[in-house]
Write a protein that holds these residues in place. Structure first.
Motif: not given
Lengths: 294, 427
Positions: A137-141, A189
């Motif tokens: 679940n990486p951040f959308p950054k 992502t």
């Protein structure tokens, strides 16, 4: 016995032993608490769980569990679905706080400090006990921002070069640096599943935790990515304590030093991984690892 | 064994085949129904646009008459330039143009050809440049709305004289003006720059546009922050208990309340109780805020709900506080949805008439509002007012105003799409 000396050293007023008659009497609906086979206690633990019980509303998810997490060891928690292993894992950094209706009894200590004490702030606790989730679940950054986020919010550094340094070391430790060093500004992502999970591990270790909790970290990954993560876990053990929940028994046997087997909210058996897999003492453990159920 | 198997398989596959074809036919039918539904909706839309544009496009042009005006010094003896008889100037110019008209009644119908607003435009010219006094100028002044209707073909010269507002002698003069090239249609700037008027040729929508603008500005400034804050609190922080359930049910109910009720509420509270000035964009904006808030809160909550829980867990898992989780991760991801909801709410507010009627924004207001507390009307109310007016020329104004309103709505929806694209996070 090791157990008694251990408990004498620590300030636990009551021994976590179970009066079978009493617990049988306690409720008729609820079956008796099963006695743990093997020694769940360690000499110099990082974390200790004493008499931990977790309820979701009325339903009891785990019952009176005692277990220690040692320094620089990988503890694998195995068991059939719904046995409470993930619940216990999420108690270790109080992620269960976010679940409505969840209630934790007993004591969980990190370096001797009860993390469920009202004076304990969960924010620094979660920096000390990091977590890697089942689904990457990486951040959308960007990749950089993903890793830099933890150090930033905890105020580790305000210096850009230092921050870049932390990001680099974390990515190197997570074994991802070589693959992403030229595209740190690309979104996290956009990586493959295995890379994303290693990015999440890098994100967790960027805040230099003491313990890393892993909730089935490889269940969404292919075998090659899984092998990489397993290698990584072996390396990370030198620096961190790791608790890993897994459904893959081979994985538990490959990466862990100790294994705990859970069944319907009870800790059935705990011991050195090799012993659990070669010579399980409890019938339920044996049934599970030989694949008779689960 | 094998042959037996084949035999049992055959009827099954035949049956399967029939069944498959039936399923495909059903799918085709369903698709055709969908296409038909879209076609019906589109044709209604086309019909709507065609009828509005068809009856409204003529309003963007306006008939003007050229007059030879002599700004004789005798009329400007007074120091005060506004006191001069500009209407007299127009009448004089008309008499010069048609010297053969002498009789009083005939003169009166001659004067009717030119809009009463012509005198004001002369006054403005003199005010701007006093050197005009004493000179002779060829000036284009707006024709009366009846002349305009005739030129645009909306009044038929072939009808019986008693049935038309322009009589035969007037038609003769108009014909002569046309022949001399002293009559032409030009782009109707008045429509876009002036406020309301009883004279259709002088009526414009600028007052209503500004009134709507001020009202919507207040609505946006109040409802967006309040709505987002309420949505974030209810979704992320509020405990789930009896009271929050009550609040949720009530917000959903408020979104379905007819807008005129909000108008009544505004009248009772903002005007009668707080004593705010009536018919002002301030009160209009407040009332529209009440109406828009539930929409923004509901849209906001829906878009917060759609942020995957894994992102929240990730943020909390590395020790972000709840506030940091919300502001750093959840809110940026929910923002496109929230903006869309806000703009849809604002578009609804822009088009709503009923609540504004209750708080007096339906008044006939000629002056263009200069601020939040000036009396004003709003675009949809202006449409309502014009649709109610008896003059033939207001029909096209009504349609033209609808076109302007639709243009604003299309712009706002386009803005919603653009913003959503801009803020959307690439996954």
């Amino acid at each position: 016995m090791e157990l008694t000396s251990q408990l004498a050293n620590q300030s636990f007023p009551t021994l976590p032993t179970y009066d079978f008659a009493a617990s049988l009497e306690q409720t008729e609906a609820q079956s008796a608490v099963r006695q743990t086979v093997g020694n769940p206690f360690l000499d110099n633990p990082r974390m200790t769980c004493r008499d931990v019980a977790v309820f979701y509303g009325e339903k009891q998810a785990i019952r009176h569990i005692n277990i220690d997490v040692g320094c620089n060891e990988v503890l694998a928690m195995i068991g059939p679905s719904g046995c409470g292993k993930s619940t216990l894992l999420r108690c270790l950094n109080r992620m269960n706080d976010t679940v409505p209706g969840c209630r934790v009894e007993g004591e969980i200590r990190l370096d001797g400090e009860n993390i469920y004490d009202p004076s304990v702030d969960v924010v620094p606790l979660r920096a000390r006990v990091g977590m890697v989730f089942q689904k990457p679940n990486p951040f959308p950054k960007s990749i950089f921002d993903n890793v830099a986020y933890g150090p930033k919010i905890h105020g580790f550094t305000t210096d850009k070069a230092e921050l870049a340094d932390i990001v680099e070391t974390s990515l190197i430790k997570a074994g991802l640096w070589e693959e992403v060093k030229d595209r740190l500004q690309e979104p996290g992502t956009g990586l493959s599943g295995g890379q994303q999970q290693r990015l999440c591990i890098a994100r967790a270790i960027a805040v230099s935790p003491e313990v890393i909790l892993m909730d089935e970290p490889c269940s969404a990954l292919d075998p090659i990515a899984t092998a990489k993560i397993e290698e990584l876990i072996a390396e990370l053990r030198e620096q961190f304590s790791i608790v890993i929940v897994t459904h893959a028994m081979q994985q538990a046997s490959r990466v862990s030093q100790r294994t705990a087997y859970f069944h319907l909210g009870d800790l059935i058996e705990v011991g050195p991984t090799e012993r659990i897999f070669t010579n399980p003492r409890h019938r339920l453990t044996e049934d599970y690892i030989t694949g008779r159920f689960g | 064994m094998a042959t037996e198997n084949k035999q049992t398989m055959k009827p099954f596959s035949v049956h399967m085949n029939k069944d498959l074809q039936r399923r495909y036919r059903a799918e085709k039918r369903f698709q055709r129904c969908g296409i038909a539904a879209i076609a019906i909706a589109l044709s209604f839309l086309a019909l709507l646009f065609a009828s509005i544009i068809g009856s409204g496009y003529t309003a963007f042009r306006q008939t003007f008459i050229e007059l030879d005006v002599h700004f004789s010094e005798d009329l400007f003896k007074d120091e005060n330039l506004a006191a001069a008889d500009y209407a007299g100037l127009i009448k004089q110019a008309l008499r010069t143009a048609f010297p053969e008209v002498k009789e009083r009644r005939a003169l009166k119908s001659l004067y009717m050809l030119v809009s009463p607003g012509a005198a004001f435009s002369l006054q403005d010219m003199v005010k701007e440049d006093s050197r005009l006094i004493g000179s002779r100028q060829k000036i284009w002044v707006p024709a009366n709305d009846d002349v305009d209707m005739l030129i645009k073909g909306q009044m038929k010269a072939t009808e019986a004289e008693a049935d038309r507002r322009l009589k035969d002698d007037q038609l003769g003069w108009i014909g002569q003006l046309e022949k001399d090239g002293k009559l032409e249609t030009r782009f109707n700037t008045t429509f876009f720059t002036s406020g309301d008027s009883r004279e259709p040729e002088l009526a414009g929508i600028w007052g209503a546009v500004k009134g709507s603008f001020y009202s919507l500005l207040i609505t946006l400034l109040l409802s967006f922050p309040i709505g987002v804050a309420a949505a974030v609190y209810l979704e992320e922080f509020a405990p789930k208990n009896f009271w929050t359930d009550i609040i949720e049910v009530n917000i959903n109910n408020l979104a379905a309340v007819p807008s005129i009720i909000f108008g009544l509420l505004g009248l009772a509270i903002f005007i009668n109780f707080w004593g705010l000035p009536r018919s002002t964009p301030l009160v209009g904006g407040l009332v529209l805020t009440l109406m828009t808030l539930p929409v923004i809160i509901i849209a906001g909550r829906a878009s917060l709900k759609s942020v995957p829980p894994s992102i929240r867990e990730a943020a909390l898992g590395i020790g972000a506080s709840k506030m940091q989780m919300v502001t750093h991760h959840v809110l940026p991801l929910a923002m496109p949805g929230m903006l869309t909801g806000a703009i849809i709410g604002m578009a609804r507010a822009l088009g709503d008439t009923a609540p504004l009627l209750m708080i007096g924004m339906v008044a006939f207001i000629v002056d263009i509002p200069g601020g939040f507390t000036d009396s004003a009307t709003a675009l949809p109310v202006q449409i309502y007012l014009w649709a109610d007016s008896s003059e033939r020329a207001f029909t096209e104004k009504t349609s033209a105003a609808i076109m302007v309103l639709l243009a604003f709505l299309i712009c706002m929806n386009a803005a919603a799409v653009i913003m959503r694209k801009k803020f959307e996070t690439k996954w």
